[in-house]
Motif scaffolding. Structure first.
Motif, PDB file in Angstrom:
ATOM      1  N   VAL A 253      32.275  36.209  31.868  1.00  0.00           N
ATOM      2  CA  VAL A 253      32.855  36.343  33.205  1.00  0.00           C
ATOM      3  C   VAL A 253      34.230  36.992  33.120  1.00  0.00           C
ATOM      4  CG1 VAL A 253      33.666  35.100  35.244  1.00  0.00           C
ATOM      5  CG2 VAL A 253      31.554  34.396  34.114  1.00  0.00           C
ATOM      6  N   GLY A 254      35.003  36.609  32.111  1.00  0.00           N
ATOM      7  CA  GLY A 254      36.315  37.198  31.941  1.00  0.00           C
ATOM      8  C   GLY A 254      36.250  38.701  31.724  1.00  0.00           C
ATOM      9  N   HIS A 255      35.293  39.149  30.921  1.00  0.00           N
ATOM     10  CA  HIS A 255      35.136  40.591  30.699  1.00  0.00           C
ATOM     11  C   HIS A 255      34.712  41.304  31.981  1.00  0.00           C
ATOM     12  CE1 HIS A 255      35.897  40.772  26.447  1.00  0.00           C
ATOM     13  NE2 HIS A 255      34.998  39.851  26.176  1.00  0.00           N
ATOM     14  N   LEU A 256      33.797  40.702  32.735  1.00  0.00           N
ATOM     15  CA  LEU A 256      33.368  41.319  33.988  1.00  0.00           C
ATOM     16  C   LEU A 256      34.520  41.418  34.980  1.00  0.00           C
ATOM     17  CD1 LEU A 256      29.848  39.698  34.504  1.00  0.00           C
ATOM     18  CD2 LEU A 256      30.347  42.086  33.967  1.00  0.00           C
ATOM     19  N   LEU A 257      35.375  40.406  35.018  1.00  0.00           N
ATOM     20  CA  LEU A 257      36.532  40.457  35.907  1.00  0.00           C
ATOM     21  C   LEU A 257      37.510  41.540  35.483  1.00  0.00           C
ATOM     22  CD1 LEU A 257      37.221  36.655  36.568  1.00  0.00           C
ATOM     23  CD2 LEU A 257      36.210  38.353  38.113  1.00  0.00           C
ATOM     24  N   ARG A 258      37.511  41.881  34.184  1.00  0.00           N
ATOM     25  CA  ARG A 258      38.341  42.991  33.729  1.00  0.00           C
ATOM     26  C   ARG A 258      37.785  44.322  34.234  1.00  0.00           C
ATOM     27  NH1 ARG A 258      43.460  42.423  31.377  1.00  0.00           N
ATOM     28  NH2 ARG A 258      43.593  40.244  30.744  1.00  0.00           N
ATOM     29  N   ALA A 259      36.465  44.442  34.272  1.00  0.00           N
ATOM     30  CA  ALA A 259      35.845  45.671  34.762  1.00  0.00           C
ATOM     31  C   ALA A 259      35.879  45.754  36.289  1.00  0.00           C
ATOM     32  CB  ALA A 259      34.406  45.760  34.277  1.00  0.00           C
ATOM     33  N   PHE A 260      35.841  44.577  36.964  1.00  0.00           N
ATOM     34  CA  PHE A 260      35.843  44.531  38.427  1.00  0.00           C
ATOM     35  C   PHE A 260      37.037  43.708  38.905  1.00  0.00           C
ATOM     36  CE2 PHE A 260      31.114  44.185  37.398  1.00  0.00           C
ATOM     37  CZ  PHE A 260      30.958  45.559  37.313  1.00  0.00           C
ATOM     38  N   PRO A 261      38.265  44.171  38.674  1.00  0.00           N
ATOM     39  CA  PRO A 261      39.436  43.367  39.058  1.00  0.00           C
ATOM     40  C   PRO A 261      39.535  43.219  40.572  1.00  0.00           C
ATOM     41  CG  PRO A 261      40.106  45.575  38.432  1.00  0.00           C
ATOM     42  CD  PRO A 261      38.655  45.458  38.095  1.00  0.00           C
ATOM     43  N   GLU A 262      39.886  42.043  41.002  1.00  0.00           N
ATOM     44  CA  GLU A 262      39.984  41.743  42.426  1.00  0.00           C
ATOM     45  C   GLU A 262      41.097  42.565  43.064  1.00  0.00           C
ATOM     46  OE1 GLU A 262      40.746  37.933  45.430  1.00  0.00           O
ATOM     47  OE2 GLU A 262      40.743  37.681  43.244  1.00  0.00           O
ATOM     48  N   GLY A 263      40.773  43.234  44.144  1.00  0.00           N
ATOM     49  CA  GLY A 263      41.763  43.987  44.888  1.00  0.00           C
ATOM     50  C   GLY A 263      42.159  45.313  44.260  1.00  0.00           C
ATOM     51  N   SER A 264      41.553  45.700  43.152  1.00  0.00           N
ATOM     52  CA  SER A 264      41.913  46.957  42.501  1.00  0.00           C
ATOM     53  C   SER A 264      41.238  48.118  43.205  1.00  0.00           C
ATOM     54  CB  SER A 264      41.510  46.948  41.024  1.00  0.00           C
ATOM     55  OG  SER A 264      41.682  48.228  40.460  1.00  0.00           O
ATOM     56  N   PRO A 265      41.961  49.237  43.435  1.00  0.00           N
ATOM     57  CA  PRO A 265      41.326  50.410  44.043  1.00  0.00           C
ATOM     58  C   PRO A 265      40.384  51.108  43.083  1.00  0.00           C
ATOM     59  CG  PRO A 265      43.579  50.914  43.400  1.00  0.00           C
ATOM     60  CD  PRO A 265      43.397  49.438  43.190  1.00  0.00           C
TER      61      PRO A 265
END
Length: 519
Positions: A253-265
């Protein structure tokens, strides 16, 4: 315009967009606009991100250094070989190499489209739209993912056409270019072998892969780079799971959040949503249709649309698994370019079929531009719905980025003017000036010319121990203490103490050039 392309289905196609001069003109204009938008986005720059470091590695290779031994970076060898070959002609060739990788992806999209039964003009449009899909919010020009995605699409396209040896050979090249894309390519090949009911095809692909991989390993062995590359792979595994990327949600999950950061353009999450939508709207209807069977008595399913649907699903799952295991930055989301481009071809194929079957005999008078508009919107969504201002900014910055590629850094100019300097080193993090341009005649004393606060203490100690052997040291302004990084701060103090005690420094733009004192 009608066409009867080669391929398993071989059906005549009226094509999305209908017939006539108007639809052809609109498709041509759409392809030209897509090409223009992508051309500006593909320009790499050494300033920011990591391309300056890659350019310096390529320059050191042209100076006679060996990867992972005389000069170090953590990417795979073919990526650097391609940059170095381009720089034999000009530093501006970095842009040409990026375009070349995009053209490989375009050729794969063309092949998939033609095999799926689309006419030449429709296939050409999808090829032109492919870079739009691949240069979405997660894309950073000059990085390593575009080569991996392009080659993976090429391997899949070859497997769809049952060019098994070629597909296996390209997959082996992916291992030496962008190894994290290799699992996606393997899954794509297995999907094609399963769909074609071809065990022998899988065997031929494996043999082609072994032959190509053996050749690549032979080159690395001759250049004395194989051992360093293997050690580098191990270091990358540790890097992917390092403290910098730990998450309270756990590794995947941590790696996925790095690829899909919240609020990132720059999030690639839009791509996932768009791919799933295409699967639901286009893939499910394709699976329900009765596909043609082969005439050789094997009963193999030769329908391309169902195969495209399964490829979208399998490569999407494989891409997400790769991201869950390795992703550390938002631009790693470019891995999703493989299912995204395949989904674009699937959507266009279904739109093409729906238009052809709308009237008896598949003929249309006058045509309609609605399917063409649907293809364009689909491509935009599959690319991550990049905000238009990114294209404007890319067009404005392209001339400056191209000039930066060929601009020699002030530090390298200063070094070349000092006849007593034969060896040099660099201390600092990202090489945003591509310092090695112009320094092929000097010897790089320490392979690790870029260091970071996340480095293990033994790596920093190794570099600090090596630095005194250099006649000159480029001390980049990025070499400064950081809060909560004791090993790094100790390294910074050692470097500063060394140059204060044994070197005379002169100020340059963004760095100090420090030359060993006589005696």
């Amino acid at each position: 315009m009608t066409s009867s392309p080669p391929g398993p289905e071989g059906a005549r196609s009226t094509g999305f967009g209908g017939q006539g001069v108007l639809s052809t003109t609109c498709m041509t204009l759409a392809a030209l606009v897509a090409t223009g938008l992508s051309a500006a986005r593909l320009v790499p720059s050494p300033q920011g991100d990591d391309h300056g470091t890659y350019a310096s590695v390529a320059e050191r290779l042209l100076g006679g250094d060996r990867l992972y031994t005389d000069v170090w970076d953590n990417k795979d060898p073919v990526f650097y070989y391609a940059l170095a070959l381009g720089r034999l002609v000009s530093p501006l060739a970095d842009y040409a190499v990026e375009i070349l990788w995009a053209l490989v992806a375009c050729a794969a999209a063309w092949s998939l489209s033609r095999t799926a039964g689309l006419g030449r003009s429709r296939a050409a449009l999808l090829a032109a739209l492919t870079p739009v899909v691949l240069t979405g919010p997660a894309y950073v020009p000059g990085m390593t993912h575009l080569p991996g995605v392009a080659l993976t699409l090429g391997a899949v396209a070859a497997a769809v056409r049952r060019r098994w040896v070629l597909a296996g050979a390209v997959t082996a090249i992916i291992l030496l270019t962008k190894i994290t894309l290799a699992p996606v390519a393997v899954v794509g090949l297995l999907t094609c072998a399963w769909h074609h009911r071809s065990v022998s095809g899988g065997v031929r692909a494996a043999l082609g892969g072994l032959a190509a991989l053996g050749t690549g390993i032979g080159v690395l062995t001759v250049r004395d780079e194989l051992g360093g590359w293997v050690l580098n792979l191990r270091a990358n595994l540790l890097y992917a799971d390092g403290e910098l990327f730990s998450s309270r949600y756990g590794g995947p999950v941590g790696h996925l959040l790095r690829a899909f950061p919240e609020g990132s353009p720059r999030t690639a999450l839009v791509v996932v949503v768009a791919v799933v939508a295409v699967v639901v709207l286009a893939g499910v209807p394709a699976w329900r249709e009765q596909a043609p069977r082969s005439s050789d008595g094997t009963g193999a399913d030769l329908g391309v649309a169902p195969l495209l649907g399964w490829l979208v699903v399998s490569t999407l799952v494989a891409s997400l698994v790769v991201l869950a295991a390795t992703a550390t930055w938002p631009h790693h989301g470019q891995t999703l370019g493989v299912p995204a481009v395949t989904a674009l071809v699937l959507a266009a194929t279904r739109l093409n079929t729906s238009v052809a079957h709308r009237t008896p005999g598949g003929a249309r008078r006058g045509g309609t531009l609605a399917p063409l508009a649907a293809v364009l919107v689909t491509a935009y969504a599959l690319g991550g719905a990049l905000h238009p201002t990114f294209y404007v900014q890319a067009a404005r910055s392209a001339p400056r980025a191209l000039a930066a590629l060929a601009h020699e850094s002030p530090a390298s100019t200063a070094l070349r003017s000092l006849p007593q300097v034969r060896t040099y080193a660099r201390a600092g993090s990202n090489d945003t000036s591509a310092h090695a341009l112009g320094l092929r005649g000097l010897e790089l004393a320490c392979p690790r010319f870029h260091q970071y606060s996340i480095e293990p203490a033994d790596i920093l100690d190794e570099t600090a121990t090596c630095l005194p052997s250099a006649d000159a040291i480029i001390v980049d302004d990025s070499l400064r203490p950081e809060e909560g990084a004791p090993d790094w701060n100790s390294y910074v103090a050692r470097v500063r103490g060394l140059v204060a005690a044994s070197y005379d420094c002169l100020r340059s733009t963004g760095a100090q050039v420090c030359v060993r004192r006589a005696g």
